[in-house]
Design an enzyme around this catalytic site. Structure first.
Site, PDB file in Angstrom:
ATOM      1  N   GLU A 130       0.849  -1.184   0.000  1.00  0.00           N
ATOM      2  CA  GLU A 130       0.000   0.000   0.000  1.00  0.00           C
ATOM      3  C   GLU A 130       0.888   1.239   0.000  1.00  0.00           C
ATOM      4  O   GLU A 130       2.115   1.150   0.046  1.00  0.00           O
ATOM      5  CB  GLU A 130      -0.956  -0.014   1.196  1.00  0.00           C
ATOM      6  CG  GLU A 130      -1.960  -1.165   1.131  1.00  0.00           C
ATOM      7  CD  GLU A 130      -2.920  -1.192   2.304  1.00  0.00           C
ATOM      8  OE1 GLU A 130      -2.843  -0.298   3.169  1.00  0.00           O
ATOM      9  OE2 GLU A 130      -3.748  -2.117   2.360  1.00  0.00           O
TER      10      GLU A 130
ATOM     11  N   HIS B  93      -8.268  10.327   3.632  1.00  0.00           N
ATOM     12  CA  HIS B  93      -8.029   9.228   2.702  1.00  0.00           C
ATOM     13  C   HIS B  93      -8.284   9.750   1.295  1.00  0.00           C
ATOM     14  O   HIS B  93      -9.310  10.380   1.040  1.00  0.00           O
ATOM     15  CB  HIS B  93      -8.944   8.041   3.003  1.00  0.00           C
ATOM     16  CG  HIS B  93      -8.455   6.771   2.382  1.00  0.00           C
ATOM     17  ND1 HIS B  93      -8.499   6.553   1.020  1.00  0.00           N
ATOM     18  CD2 HIS B  93      -7.887   5.668   2.924  1.00  0.00           C
ATOM     19  CE1 HIS B  93      -7.985   5.358   0.759  1.00  0.00           C
ATOM     20  NE2 HIS B  93      -7.598   4.807   1.892  1.00  0.00           N
TER      21      HIS B  93
ATOM     22  N   ARG C 208      -0.352   8.830   1.900  1.00  0.00           N
ATOM     23  CA  ARG C 208      -1.713   9.332   1.737  1.00  0.00           C
ATOM     24  C   ARG C 208      -1.796  10.851   1.696  1.00  0.00           C
ATOM     25  O   ARG C 208      -2.596  11.421   0.950  1.00  0.00           O
ATOM     26  CB  ARG C 208      -2.591   8.807   2.871  1.00  0.00           C
ATOM     27  CG  ARG C 208      -2.888   7.341   2.734  1.00  0.00           C
ATOM     28  CD  ARG C 208      -3.678   6.824   3.904  1.00  0.00           C
ATOM     29  NE  ARG C 208      -4.006   5.421   3.702  1.00  0.00           N
ATOM     30  CZ  ARG C 208      -4.585   4.659   4.603  1.00  0.00           C
ATOM     31  NH1 ARG C 208      -4.878   5.158   5.791  1.00  0.00           N
ATOM     32  NH2 ARG C 208      -4.868   3.402   4.347  1.00  0.00           N
TER      33      ARG C 208
ATOM     34  N   HIS D  27     -10.366  10.820   7.414  1.00  0.00           N
ATOM     35  CA  HIS D  27     -10.188   9.383   7.603  1.00  0.00           C
ATOM     36  C   HIS D  27      -9.588   8.998   8.951  1.00  0.00           C
ATOM     37  O   HIS D  27     -10.068   8.081   9.602  1.00  0.00           O
ATOM     38  CB  HIS D  27      -9.291   8.853   6.486  1.00  0.00           C
ATOM     39  CG  HIS D  27      -9.081   7.372   6.510  1.00  0.00           C
ATOM     40  ND1 HIS D  27     -10.122   6.471   6.423  1.00  0.00           N
ATOM     41  CD2 HIS D  27      -7.943   6.627   6.598  1.00  0.00           C
ATOM     42  CE1 HIS D  27      -9.648   5.233   6.458  1.00  0.00           C
ATOM     43  NE2 HIS D  27      -8.334   5.303   6.580  1.00  0.00           N
TER      44      HIS D  27
ATOM     45  N   ARG E 269      -0.069   9.126   9.107  1.00  0.00           N
ATOM     46  CA  ARG E 269      -0.025   7.683   9.363  1.00  0.00           C
ATOM     47  C   ARG E 269       0.325   6.908   8.102  1.00  0.00           C
ATOM     48  O   ARG E 269      -0.241   7.126   7.036  1.00  0.00           O
ATOM     49  CB  ARG E 269      -1.385   7.210   9.885  1.00  0.00           C
ATOM     50  CG  ARG E 269      -1.484   5.707  10.083  1.00  0.00           C
ATOM     51  CD  ARG E 269      -2.837   5.322  10.642  1.00  0.00           C
ATOM     52  NE  ARG E 269      -3.916   5.538   9.707  1.00  0.00           N
ATOM     53  CZ  ARG E 269      -4.428   4.595   8.917  1.00  0.00           C
ATOM     54  NH1 ARG E 269      -3.924   3.380   8.937  1.00  0.00           N
ATOM     55  NH2 ARG E 269      -5.418   4.876   8.113  1.00  0.00           N
TER      56      ARG E 269
END
Length: 527
Positions: A117, A231, A279, A341, A376
């Site tokens: 990811e 997100h 992100r 998010h 994060r």
């Protein structure tokens, strides 16, 4: 005011991965434990986590050092390397213990399947059901033997404290409108985040900043509140507000890519990892591309996943959400846009979950453990919940003997409420001025609802309590965002677009006489 009361050794507020892990381990240690959930047991954010758990398998060539590196890079200079080292090092064993409690992850002939990811340089993400990892984790923890008692549909109101200021339990609003007192030698906040500060979020309805507000009212230190991760790929369907379905980062890990309305790639030239960039980078790139559209009227981009083989089989949850919105992701690009998010900061907590208030713990998304810093890394949240849940429980078991109920609290907190009718305006203002792209003027123009004490003869309602919590969480966010005059991670100041060395430090806040006080900052250095 108090309709009923009870006593336990430990009360855990929240029934997600962190709270349930801590509750299981506390109960296994012989400590009388109670879990309090304001809705159904599985209504929190854990069950909605499509992404997986980032965990190292040495056999794949991955290393703890590599995972630590990716975590620190994503954290944009504010990750605590000691905290991050502990979480990523203890992660594999924590996952093994989760599997021993019945959690089942996707596997192949060579073992657990692993994907990549955003922000990761190795395939280290394990999943369950393709895109239903959180739901499987929640199911396993709720079904595992040894789960202690649970009060569902009970809204936690406030931490109660003894005359020395130590936590001694909580007050709760029960389903009948009564106020209960739960005395406890230790209080563990595991309430999740505060996505519903904003008009559009991937979070479920329960994510209203409750734990953050409870901690502030108790006098606890909170930090990194300005860092709210958006997100980049929430499903865009019409004019809907509130919770929107998430399109997992794993889809981009499987080869999907972002394009604008004209079919141009969004991430080309933006970052070396392109569509697998962290992100904050992807969300900001989308926001900027939308602003550059003719007249700035575009409100979404597209995620082209049509080249992914067996998309429906690999991502059944996403496929169902898309088709419910009239979109076939197998043949059509998915309309997506950023949505609030994850709360990267929270209640300041050490490596065992202890906060600045004696006997008060914070774990999971509500806490600022130091793992996430300014942004994060994908799939580190379930990992943190597992590890910090275990660490907090082990510390509590060492600190207290079974039956160590606290002395009576001094004064019980008044129930704080605000008008739910003002919530929509607040959410819209925060989305416009405290989302992805902030300015001093915009932050100063956001007005929060008036919070008041509920009259003792007036039964408070959950919506009014939640609005008061959101209002206080919003005040903390606005305060910290105004103080941080730079852009770092998922905090983007349009009037201060550069990252500054002087701000490589957390901003700590406390609530004193209902005023937010900024903690001492280091003397700025040349940037």
């Amino acid at each position: 005011m108090i309709s009923w009361e009870m006593s336990v050794d430990v009360v855990v507020v929240g029934s997600g991965v962190a709270g349930l892990t801590a509750a299981h381990d506390c109960a296994a240690a012989g400590v009388a434990t109670l879990v309090v959930s304001k809705d159904a047991a599985d209504a929190g954010s854990t069950a909605w986590a499509q992404g997986g758990i980032a965990v190292v398998d040495d056999a794949t060539g991955d290393t703890v050092a590599a995972h630590l590196y990716d975590t620190v890079v994503a954290g944009a200079g504010l990750t605590d390397p000691v905290a991050a080292q502990a979480v990523v090092t203890e992660g594999p064993d924590a996952v093994r213990r989760l599997r021993s409690r019945g959690a089942e992850f996707d596997a192949g002939p060579a073992g657990l399947l692993r994907t990549r990811e955003g922000g990761h340089h190795f395939d280290r993400i394990i999943h369950a059901g393709g895109d239903a990892t959180g739901a499987e984790v929640e199911r396993a923890l709720l079904a595992a033997p040894g789960l202690p008692g649970m009060l569902t549909r009970h809204q936690a109101l406030d931490v109660v404290q003894d005359e020395a200021g130590a936590a001694g339990g909580i007050t709760v609003l029960d389903p009948d409108g009564g106020i209960g007192l739960i005395r406890a030698a230790r209080v563990v906040l595991a309430t999740g985040g505060s996505g519903h500060l904003y008009s559009v979020t991937t979070n479920p309805a329960v994510a209203t900043g409750d734990g953050l507000a409870m901690a502030l009212r108790a006098g606890a230190v909170v930090s990194d509140i300005e860092f709210v991760q958006f997100h980049p790929t929430a499903l865009f369907a019409g004019e809907a507000t509130g919770q929107r379905p998430l399109v997992s980062e794993a889809v981009r890990g499987a080869g999907a890519f972002l394009v604008d309305g004209a079919g141009r790639r969004v991430m080309t030239g933006v970052h070396p990892l392109e569509d697998l960039a962290p992100r904050d980078v992807v969300a900001l790139a989308i926001t900027r591309r939308l602003a550059e559209s003719p007249g700035g009227i575009d409100d979404h981009v597209f995620l082209d996943a049509t080249g992914i083989e067996n998309f429906a089989g690999r991502f059944p949850t996403i496929t169902a959400a898309c088709r419910a919105a009239g979109i076939d992701p197998v043949s059509t690009a998915i309309p997506v846009a950023p949505a609030a998010h994850y709360q990267c900061g929270g209640v300041s907590a050490d490596l065992n979950g202890r906060t600045s208030i004696p006997h008060l713990y914070a774990i999971g998304e509500v806490a600022r453990s130091g793992l996430h810093g300014a942004n994060r890394l994908a799939s580190n949240s379930l990992l943190e919940g597992l590890v910090m849940g275990e660490r907090a429980a082990a510390t509590i078991a060492e600190e207290i003997a079974p039956g160590a109920h606290p002395v009576s609290p001094t004064d019980l907190p008044e129930v704080r409420v605000a008008d739910p009718g003002e919530l929509d305006d607040l959410q819209r203002a925060l989305s416009a001025h405290a989302g992805i792209g902030r300015t001093a003027t915009g932050l100063a123009n956001v007005r929060t609802p008036v919070v008041r004490s509920a009259p003792e003869d007036d039964v408070p309602v959950r919506a009014a309590v939640e609005t008061a919590n959101i209002a206080l969480a919003a005040r903390a966010l606005l305060t910290a965002a105004a103080v941080r005059t730079e852009s770092r991670g998922c905090h983007v100041r349009l009037d201060f677009p550069e990252r500054r060395l002087a701000w490589a430090q957390p901003i700590e806040l406390t609530l004193v006489d209902d005023e937010l006080v900024v903690g001492d900052l280091r003397t700025p250095v040349a940037s």
